[in-house]
Structures are given as C-alpha cells and as structure tokens.
Scaffold this active site. Structure first.
Site, PDB file in Angstrom:
ATOM      1  N   LYS A  11      36.467  40.597  32.327  1.00 13.16           N
ATOM      2  CA  LYS A  11      35.939  42.063  32.121  1.00 13.16           C
ATOM      3  C   LYS A  11      36.996  42.877  31.964  1.00 13.16           C
ATOM      4  O   LYS A  11      38.311  42.884  32.623  1.00 13.16           O
ATOM      5  CB  LYS A  11      35.031  42.282  33.477  1.00 13.16           C
ATOM      6  N   ASP A 141      33.527  41.572  42.662  1.00 18.14           N
ATOM      7  CA  ASP A 141      33.220  41.426  41.159  1.00 18.14           C
ATOM      8  C   ASP A 141      32.402  40.559  41.015  1.00 18.14           C
ATOM      9  O   ASP A 141      32.055  40.096  39.793  1.00 18.14           O
ATOM     10  CB  ASP A 141      34.499  41.526  40.274  1.00 18.14           C
TER      11      ASP A 141
END
Ligand code: ATP
Length: 292
Positions: A11, A141
């Site tokens: 990401k 995350d």
C-alpha cells in the site's frame, strides 16, 4: 485442498495526518490508503502432521527477515490455529517483492494473506469482520490489507471506510537504502508540534467526486517532516519525480519510500529510464495503483 497461494499487495498513503496522541500512547491518524499492484506471494500448505504446539514453519527468500514469532505471518497463523482449534501443522512460504521497513505495509499485508489463506485452506468460513478483528491485534495496517483498494483509515488505523477506486495509474517507487522504524518516527513526531496538517478531507472528497487532480494537489504526509531529516534523499527524489512529469509524488507512511503517480504508461516508462541512471542508493520499482 492442501495448498493455497495468495498475492499480498503493498500500500501507499495518498494522505497521512496525525490528529492526536491517546493516553495509552497510540496515535490518532487520518490516512488515505491505496493498494498497489506490487505484491509478495504467500503460499500456505498443510503439513499433514498433528501437533500439540502450533506447527508453523516459515520460509522466506530474504535472509533479513525472521522466520520465528517475530514474523507477522507467524503471529497471524498462531492466532488462527488457536482461535479455531486447528491442530494440523502448516508451512508458510513468503516470496518478498515489497521492500522491507519501507512504509509499504509489507509485513502487514503478508499477515493479512495468512489470515485469509488459513480461512480458505481449512474452509473455516470466518466472516471478514472477524478476520479484521484478528488483524487489528497483529498490526494497525492489517485490517486495511484485508480489505484492499482505496480507503479512509481513522482512529488508530482500525476505522476503515471504503472509497471509490482510483484509476489504475502507473506508479514509480524509490526505496532509499535506509530502513526506517515506524515507532521511532512517531516518537520523534511527538517531540515537536505539527505545523501543517494535510487536507485529508479534501483528498477524500476529490476521490469521491472522481477528480484525481484534486487528490494530487492536496496530497500530504506529516511524517515526511521527521523522516526527511534523516533520509535527505527523500525530498530530492520527490522533486525529481515531479520534474519528470509525476501528477503527484510523496513519501508513503513513515517512509522512506517515495512514490510518483504518472498519467500514462509512457510518462512512467520515460521517468523510469531517467531515474535508473541516477547514482542514488536504493531500489526503483515500476508498479501501478490497484483496486480489488
Ligand atoms: P508500515 O507501512 O505498516 O509501517 P513498513 O513497510 O514500514 O510497514 P514492514 O516491511 O512491514 O514495514 O517491516 C517492519 C518490520 O516488520 C521489519 O523490521 C521486519 O523485520 C518485521 N516483519 C515481520 N514480519 C515481516 C514480513 N512478513 N515482511 C516484512 N517485514 C516483517
């Protein structure tokens, strides 16, 4: 089924703000998360052995990574085996493509792949929400990595709101040869007041309106002020990518990876060719925004 292969996507952050520090030491954040096509490959296999203690064996193609409890994949597997009473052993092979300690959530995404992989391998039928709850215990995350795509992340990273997909623009990443510890970046951020907060609401609104130009003009990352003090190449790379035509360029997460988003394949290829000739120490990667 006795083997399953998962792509574990990296990401970047299209925006990252820290809005507060909680009494328990956690930071309140407001981040726009975006998946990349760049991914590790995580292969899970049943070993067929019945084990009293969890039989988790990890292999990885990068000797810099631990294969014991310190690996986030181990933590994810241990959690799944014990939560659902699985006594059979498993092996996990991790082929790393995502640079480590780079601000690209490499460890978190591998852990997310193990959570969904074990769910499928043992046909557990665990709902996504429950997997998210496990993920949250492993790392802030991990829930986003389970979800993928484009999302707003709030709270300490656990409050996720899915956003419309961004176009699959080509992306260049440059990971300087310096590893950055996320914890130490946050610690140093606490030692000085944040002077400029990025306009995360503006980024989110532009994504919702389907106006990428409004995203690129508002992108900002409060952690960059800290990391750039140590890794001085970060602003240099960012400016160079912009000069080479990037629509937007910024540091991702706690860094030190810098990404540049380009409007066309040709623009990205041309910039790649120029950046490849730079004498900078680090790794240059060509990838793209990705939606699930
Ligand atoms: P984030 O963007 O979530 O802050 P990061 O990209 O900065 O993450 P990671 O690549 O996840 O950082 O690595 C951070 C630390 O986690 C490293 O020190 C590494 O040893 C450890 N780690 C444990 N398991 C893994 C894994 N499977 N892949 C990568 N790192 C792992």
């Amino acid at each position: 089924m006795c083997e399953i292969k998962k792509n574990a996507y990296a990401k970047i952050n299209l925006g990252l703000d820290v809005t507060g520090l909680r009494e328990d030491g956690y930071h309140e954040v407001k981040m726009v998360m975006q998946s990349l096509l760049l991914h590790d490959t995580v292969t899970l296999r049943k070993t067929g052995e019945q084990e009293e203690t969890p039989g988790i064996r990890i292999t990885v193609n990068d000797p810099a990574l631990p294969t014991d409890r310190r690996n986030l994949c181990y933590k994810a597997a241990e959690r799944m085996l014990s939560a659902y009473g699985i006594s059979e052993g498993i092996s996990i092979d991790i082929r790393k493509e995502i640079p480590i300690a780079a601000g690209l959530a490499g460890g978190s995404t591998d852990a997310a792949a193990v959570l969904t992989g074990i769910n499928e391998l043992f046909s557990l039928g665990v709902a996504e929400e429950e997997l998210m709850a496990h993920g949250k215990q492993i790392g802030a995350d991990v829930p986003f990595c389970l979800m993928g795509g484009t999302a707003l992340s709030e709270g300490i990273g656990e409050k996720l709101t899915a956003l419309p997909a961004m176009p699959a623009y080509p992306v260049l990443l440059f990971k300087p040869d310096t590893d950055v510890s996320t914890a130490s970046v946050y610690k140093r951020l606490d030692e000085k007041p944040i002077e400029v907060h990025p306009d995360i609401d503006g980024v989110v609104a532009a994504i919702r309106r389907g106006e990428p130009a409004g995203v690129f003009s508002r992108m900002g990352n409060v952690l960059a002020t800290v990391t750039e003090e140590d890794v001085t190449i970060v602003p240099v790379v960012k400016e160079k990518m912009k000069a080479l035509g990037a629509l937007g360029a910024m540091m991702s997460g706690s860094g030190p990876t810098v990404f540049g988003i380009f409007g066309t394949e040709k623009a990205a290829d041309d910039a790649y060719a120029v950046l490849k000739k730079e004498k900078w120490k680090g790794r240059l990667i060509r990838t793209a925004l990705f939606h699930v």
